[in-house]
Design an enzyme around this catalytic site. Structure first.
Site, PDB file in Angstrom:
ATOM      1  N   ASN A  70       3.524 -13.979  -2.800  1.00 56.04           N
ATOM      2  CA  ASN A  70       3.146 -12.607  -3.135  1.00 56.04           C
ATOM      3  C   ASN A  70       2.637 -12.528  -4.574  1.00 56.04           C
ATOM      4  O   ASN A  70       1.615 -11.907  -4.856  1.00 56.04           O
ATOM      5  CB  ASN A  70       4.350 -11.691  -2.926  1.00 56.04           C
ATOM      6  CG  ASN A  70       3.998 -10.246  -2.812  1.00 56.04           C
ATOM      7  OD1 ASN A  70       3.111  -9.877  -2.067  1.00 56.04           O
ATOM      8  ND2 ASN A  70       4.700  -9.406  -3.559  1.00 56.04           N
ATOM      9  N   VAL A 101      -5.227  -6.890  -0.794  1.00 57.01           N
ATOM     10  CA  VAL A 101      -4.109  -7.495  -0.073  1.00 57.01           C
ATOM     11  C   VAL A 101      -2.894  -6.904  -0.774  1.00 57.01           C
ATOM     12  O   VAL A 101      -2.541  -7.310  -1.877  1.00 57.01           O
ATOM     13  CB  VAL A 101      -4.161  -9.032  -0.146  1.00 57.01           C
ATOM     14  CG1 VAL A 101      -2.903  -9.637   0.444  1.00 57.01           C
ATOM     15  CG2 VAL A 101      -5.401  -9.548   0.582  1.00 57.01           C
ATOM     16  N   PRO A 102      -2.268  -5.900  -0.153  1.00 60.19           N
ATOM     17  CA  PRO A 102      -1.386  -4.970  -0.874  1.00 60.19           C
ATOM     18  C   PRO A 102       0.002  -5.502  -1.230  1.00 60.19           C
ATOM     19  O   PRO A 102       1.024  -5.027  -0.733  1.00 60.19           O
ATOM     20  CB  PRO A 102      -1.308  -3.778   0.079  1.00 60.19           C
ATOM     21  CG  PRO A 102      -1.489  -4.380   1.432  1.00 60.19           C
ATOM     22  CD  PRO A 102      -2.453  -5.513   1.238  1.00 60.19           C
ATOM     23  N   CYS A 103       0.031  -6.441  -2.164  1.00 57.61           N
ATOM     24  CA  CYS A 103       1.303  -6.985  -2.618  1.00 57.61           C
ATOM     25  C   CYS A 103       2.152  -5.933  -3.324  1.00 57.61           C
ATOM     26  O   CYS A 103       3.369  -6.073  -3.412  1.00 57.61           O
ATOM     27  CB  CYS A 103       1.069  -8.190  -3.521  1.00 57.61           C
ATOM     28  SG  CYS A 103      -0.069  -7.898  -4.884  1.00 57.61           S
ATOM     29  N   HIS A 104       1.529  -4.846  -3.764  1.00 57.48           N
ATOM     30  CA  HIS A 104       2.276  -3.778  -4.435  1.00 57.48           C
ATOM     31  C   HIS A 104       3.197  -3.036  -3.472  1.00 57.48           C
ATOM     32  O   HIS A 104       4.088  -2.320  -3.900  1.00 57.48           O
ATOM     33  CB  HIS A 104       1.322  -2.792  -5.124  1.00 57.48           C
ATOM     34  CG  HIS A 104       0.389  -2.096  -4.189  1.00 57.48           C
ATOM     35  ND1 HIS A 104      -0.771  -2.687  -3.708  1.00 57.48           N
ATOM     36  CD2 HIS A 104       0.443  -0.862  -3.634  1.00 57.48           C
ATOM     37  CE1 HIS A 104      -1.387  -1.831  -2.906  1.00 57.48           C
ATOM     38  NE2 HIS A 104      -0.665  -0.721  -2.850  1.00 57.48           N
TER      39      HIS A 104
END
Length: 177
Positions: free
Chosen positions: A131, A140-143
């Site tokens: 991540n 790529v929504p690592c948040h």
């Protein structure tokens, strides 16, 4: 990890409500990196790790990349899903990054849930490392990944940006201060 050489990568600035950012794309308009100006060293390091030494050429970003970013920051939380992206990470990293795209806007998952989702429930730490090595953050929504106790955990763009992004997407957070 095998580096995937590319003939050229292009870089273009983009203004956001969270500050200036950079988008890196290839010759066919596929996103290869996104990061905030304040984290440019991180982006450069990830690009070297993925593609080796590659010169970034200044170029205007294709409208197909810009429009979803503008729509996202304009309130369309799911707009970034339309952006084509590619990375040269390991097979495991790519599994994690693909799975991140399964987290709907407005939701958060824990690292444990993400590990379970990819069929590797004991790989929570490896999921966290993958991540953190995501070169196409935001898209790529690592948040959207938070601690098991509901706390905000690290984000390459900083925790204040993470908090803003989650609120912007309508995530209901019951976080400890």
């Amino acid at each position: 990890m095998t580096k995937t050489p590319l003939e050229a990568l292009f870089i273009s600035p983009i203004d956001t409500p969270l500050g200036a950012a950079q988008i890196v794309f290839d010759g066919v308009g596929v996103l290869r990196a996104f990061d905030w100006d304040s984290h440019r060293e991180r982006m450069d390091r990830l690009l070297r790790r993925h593609y080796g030494v590659v010169a970034l050429r200044d170029a205007p970003a294709p409208q197909d990349l810009l429009d979803p970013f503008h729509a996202y920051f304009g309130g369309e939380a799911g707009a970034l899903a339309a952006i084509p992206w590619a990375t040269a990470g390991t097979a495991f990293q790519n599994r994690v990054w693909q799975a991140l795209c399964d987290i709907p806007a407005g939701e958060t998952w824990s690292y444990g849930r993400l590990a379970l989702h990819i069929g590797a429930p004991s790989a929570v730490r490896a999921v966290g490392l993958a991540n953190g090595a995501n070169p196409v953050g935001l898209v790529v929504p690592c948040h959207r990944v938070i601690g098991a106790n509901g706390s905000l955990t690290g984000y390459g763009g900083g925790l204040e940006r993470k908090r803003w992004l989650l609120a912007h997407e309508g995530a209901e957070l019951r976080l400890r201060p």
